[in-house]
Design an enzyme around this catalytic site. Sequence first.
Site, PDB file in Angstrom:
ATOM      1  N   ASN A 124      -3.126  -0.628  -7.972  1.00 30.42           N
ATOM      2  CA  ASN A 124      -3.304   0.237  -6.807  1.00 30.42           C
ATOM      3  C   ASN A 124      -2.955   1.698  -7.107  1.00 30.42           C
ATOM      4  OD1 ASN A 124      -3.873   0.801  -4.162  1.00 30.42           O
ATOM      5  ND2 ASN A 124      -2.089  -0.250  -3.298  1.00 30.42           N
ATOM      6  N   HIS A 163       2.164 -11.121   7.703  1.00 29.49           N
ATOM      7  CA  HIS A 163       2.895  -9.884   8.012  1.00 29.49           C
ATOM      8  C   HIS A 163       2.874  -9.583   9.500  1.00 29.49           C
ATOM      9  CE1 HIS A 163       2.595  -7.652   3.916  1.00 29.49           C
ATOM     10  NE2 HIS A 163       2.769  -8.939   3.740  1.00 29.49           N
ATOM     11  N   ARG A 216       6.728 -12.322   7.588  1.00 29.21           N
ATOM     12  CA  ARG A 216       7.466 -11.122   7.190  1.00 29.21           C
ATOM     13  C   ARG A 216       7.524 -10.189   8.384  1.00 29.21           C
ATOM     14  NH1 ARG A 216       5.777  -6.415   2.814  1.00 29.21           N
ATOM     15  NH2 ARG A 216       4.969  -5.371   4.662  1.00 29.21           N
ATOM     16  N   TYR A 273       6.889   2.961   5.933  1.00 33.61           N
ATOM     17  CA  TYR A 273       6.031   2.254   4.994  1.00 33.61           C
ATOM     18  C   TYR A 273       6.132   0.758   5.253  1.00 33.61           C
ATOM     19  CZ  TYR A 273       3.783   0.770   0.719  1.00 33.61           C
ATOM     20  OH  TYR A 273       2.921   0.199  -0.163  1.00 33.61           O
ATOM     21  N   ASP A 299      10.919  -6.915   3.981  1.00 35.87           N
ATOM     22  CA  ASP A 299      10.696  -6.131   2.749  1.00 35.87           C
ATOM     23  C   ASP A 299      11.370  -4.767   2.887  1.00 35.87           C
ATOM     24  OD1 ASP A 299       9.741  -4.935   0.468  1.00 35.87           O
ATOM     25  OD2 ASP A 299       7.653  -5.538   0.774  1.00 35.87           O
ATOM     26  N   HIS A 337      11.287  -2.514   0.448  1.00 35.87           N
ATOM     27  CA  HIS A 337      10.471  -1.569  -0.334  1.00 35.87           C
ATOM     28  C   HIS A 337      11.315  -0.643  -1.210  1.00 35.87           C
ATOM     29  CE1 HIS A 337       7.273  -2.652   2.692  1.00 35.87           C
ATOM     30  NE2 HIS A 337       6.659  -2.797   1.550  1.00 35.87           N
ATOM     31  N   GLU A 363      13.543  -8.618   0.576  1.00 26.43           N
ATOM     32  CA  GLU A 363      12.707  -8.296  -0.592  1.00 26.43           C
ATOM     33  C   GLU A 363      12.948  -6.881  -1.107  1.00 26.43           C
ATOM     34  OE1 GLU A 363       8.639  -9.187   0.159  1.00 26.43           O
ATOM     35  OE2 GLU A 363       7.914  -7.555  -1.106  1.00 26.43           O
ATOM     36  N   GLU A 414       7.487  -7.577  -7.379  1.00 23.33           N
ATOM     37  CA  GLU A 414       6.048  -7.312  -7.296  1.00 23.33           C
ATOM     38  C   GLU A 414       5.612  -6.225  -8.280  1.00 23.33           C
ATOM     39  OE1 GLU A 414       6.016  -6.377  -3.064  1.00 23.33           O
ATOM     40  OE2 GLU A 414       5.547  -4.302  -3.530  1.00 23.33           O
ATOM     41  N   ARG A 463       8.855 -12.334  -7.555  1.00 21.85           N
ATOM     42  CA  ARG A 463       7.590 -12.015  -6.891  1.00 21.85           C
ATOM     43  C   ARG A 463       6.503 -11.496  -7.832  1.00 21.85           C
ATOM     44  NH1 ARG A 463       6.186 -11.349  -2.189  1.00 21.85           N
ATOM     45  NH2 ARG A 463       5.569  -9.159  -2.263  1.00 21.85           N
ATOM     46  N   HIS A 489       3.628 -11.940  -5.018  1.00 19.16           N
ATOM     47  CA  HIS A 489       2.990 -10.837  -4.294  1.00 19.16           C
ATOM     48  C   HIS A 489       1.545 -11.219  -3.965  1.00 19.16           C
ATOM     49  CE1 HIS A 489       1.903  -6.265  -4.724  1.00 19.16           C
ATOM     50  NE2 HIS A 489       2.164  -6.563  -3.471  1.00 19.16           N
ATOM     51  N   ASP A 542      -4.166  -5.326  -1.946  1.00 21.12           N
ATOM     52  CA  ASP A 542      -4.627  -4.579  -3.129  1.00 21.12           C
ATOM     53  C   ASP A 542      -4.748  -5.490  -4.346  1.00 21.12           C
ATOM     54  OD1 ASP A 542      -1.683  -4.009  -2.400  1.00 21.12           O
ATOM     55  OD2 ASP A 542      -1.689  -3.669  -4.559  1.00 21.12           O
ATOM     56  N   GLU A 572       2.701 -14.851  -0.687  1.00 18.77           N
ATOM     57  CA  GLU A 572       2.293 -13.859   0.315  1.00 18.77           C
ATOM     58  C   GLU A 572       0.783 -13.946   0.519  1.00 18.77           C
ATOM     59  OE1 GLU A 572       3.004  -9.846  -0.942  1.00 18.77           O
ATOM     60  OE2 GLU A 572       2.817  -9.037   1.085  1.00 18.77           O
ATOM     61  N   TRP A 599      11.583   4.667  -4.895  1.00 19.55           N
ATOM     62  CA  TRP A 599      10.366   3.923  -4.545  1.00 19.55           C
ATOM     63  C   TRP A 599      10.458   2.539  -5.087  1.00 19.55           C
ATOM     64  CZ3 TRP A 599       7.100   3.232  -1.217  1.00 19.55           C
ATOM     65  CH2 TRP A 599       5.824   2.705  -1.439  1.00 19.55           C
TER      66      TRP A 599
HETATM   67  C1  CS2 Z   1       4.253  -4.773  -0.272  1.00 16.35           C
HETATM   68  C2  CS2 Z   1       2.927  -4.244  -0.728  1.00 16.35           C
HETATM   69  O1  CS2 Z   1       3.161  -6.790   0.134  1.00 16.35           O
HETATM   70  C3  CS2 Z   1       4.216  -6.272  -0.174  1.00 16.35           C
HETATM   71  O2  CS2 Z   1       5.244  -6.882  -0.342  1.00 16.35           O
HETATM   72  O3  CS2 Z   1       5.364  -4.339  -0.923  1.00 16.35           O
HETATM   73  O4  CS2 Z   1       2.294  -3.733   0.396  1.00 16.35           O
HETATM   74  C4  CS2 Z   1       2.953  -3.142  -1.774  1.00 16.35           C
HETATM   75  O5  CS2 Z   1       3.628  -2.040  -1.301  1.00 16.35           O
HETATM   76  C5  CS2 Z   1       1.568  -2.817  -2.215  1.00 16.35           C
HETATM   77  O6  CS2 Z   1       0.946  -3.984  -2.690  1.00 16.35           O
HETATM   78  C6  CS2 Z   1       1.573  -1.746  -3.287  1.00 16.35           C
HETATM   79  O7  CS2 Z   1       0.345  -1.638  -3.895  1.00 16.35           O
HETATM   80 MG    MG Z   2       6.826  -5.891  -1.159  1.00 14.57          MG
END
Ligand code: CS2
Ligand code: MG
Length: 402
Positions: A37, A122, A147, A159, A210, A212, A236, A262, A283, A312, A316, A339, A402
């Site tokens: 991605n 989600h 989630r 996010y 999550d 992130h 997560e 992920e 993940r 994951h 994407d 997921e 990040w």
């Molecule tokens: C996220 C994703 O699905 C998840 O757990 O963390 O949305 C992730 O941020 C994206 O796949 C990044 O490309």
């Molecule tokens: Mg994630």
Amino acid sequence: MRIADARVIVTCPGRNFVTLKITTDDGLTGIGDATLNGRELAVASYLSDHVVPLLLGRDAQRIEDTWQYLYRGAYWRRGPVTMTAIAAVDTALWDIKGKQAGLPVHQLLGGRSRDAVTVYGHANGEDVDNVLTEVGRYLGLGYRAVRVQCGIPGIETTYGVGKDRFFYEPADAALPSESVWSSERYLDHMPTVFRRVRDEFGPVPKLLHDVHHRLTPIEAARLGASLEPFALTWMEDPVPAELQEGFRLIRRHTTTPIAVGEVFNTIWDCDLLIREQLIDYVRATVVHAGGITHLRRIFDLAALHHVRSGSHGATDLSPVCMAAALQLDISIPNFGLQEYMHHTDETDAVFPHTYRFEDGYLHPGDEPGLGVEIDEELAAEYPYAPAYLPTNRLEDGTVHSW
Ligand code: CS2
Ligand code: MG
């Protein structure tokens, strides 16, 4: 059986996907997802310019040997671009092997260890009331695991909280957009969110969250401790995971289970996390962790240390990755959760597949190979469009973790 052709197909049916298609001299084809991605064309070039010339004429049946050849032979090991490219080759070769044998890939991996693959969806909302509606909707669709992501009072955009309720796409702009983050506001709000979800839906649904990678280890420890009464299935990516030792601190302070990985691309990214039992779910997924061959190696290490899979499965990752992930999920002994976010109808049309959702589970199907194809004519109608994930700053303007 020799590799006669290998081609990279870039398509954007609503979002960008990169796919490698390998054809053998006896006419079998196999495909592998190569989507990274926001960095899609780097993998496309790595494959077309540096890997395809090495594949032509190779024995298509030698999956392990080809993996080792591409990994060791490059001299420059690891990294997301390299490992996504290797994953695409590996996945396509497993697809071919399955078609050659007339068996779904999970039969070549030892057969089913379970009847179906439990997935989580989600539930996103700008505020708690919206979150409750969404959790109810997913449970109504039959999901057993959800989630939960919620907007934070005082923060404009968060996010992971998609604007569209059902189809979530975080790569939202031709150049990266920016959002603002406050750990203080976040840590204050999350226990309220989960208290209300548990009050409304009771103790049975599996709930996940999550982070992130937004927190430090001690902040993550505090979040985990504050969420303990709500019995999450996992918290997560609580912190960025380059420093694997950092998880020792989180572990000392909370029994909330931890899922990470992920962004991992090799076993070396989670070796200490797994061996010291610092996490509960890994993940990593097929497309970013070196394909079926390497991901199975990660899951086998995990199995020895009470760590389960939690791959994951965001949108994407293409349906090609999802089909491959399901072949592993159904066969490994230490499967945890998968997921599953719905792809759009346009994406599903470009990648017709046999896997299907029913009653909270995904079923991989019994087609020979992976059970997924690419409609190249349709794919050609959707040219690449640049799209990036947002970046994140603290309230004072500092670029955040990040
Ligand atoms: C996220 C994703 O699905 C998840 O757990 O963390 O949305 C992730 O941020 C994206 O796949 C990044 O490309
Ligand atoms: Mg994630």
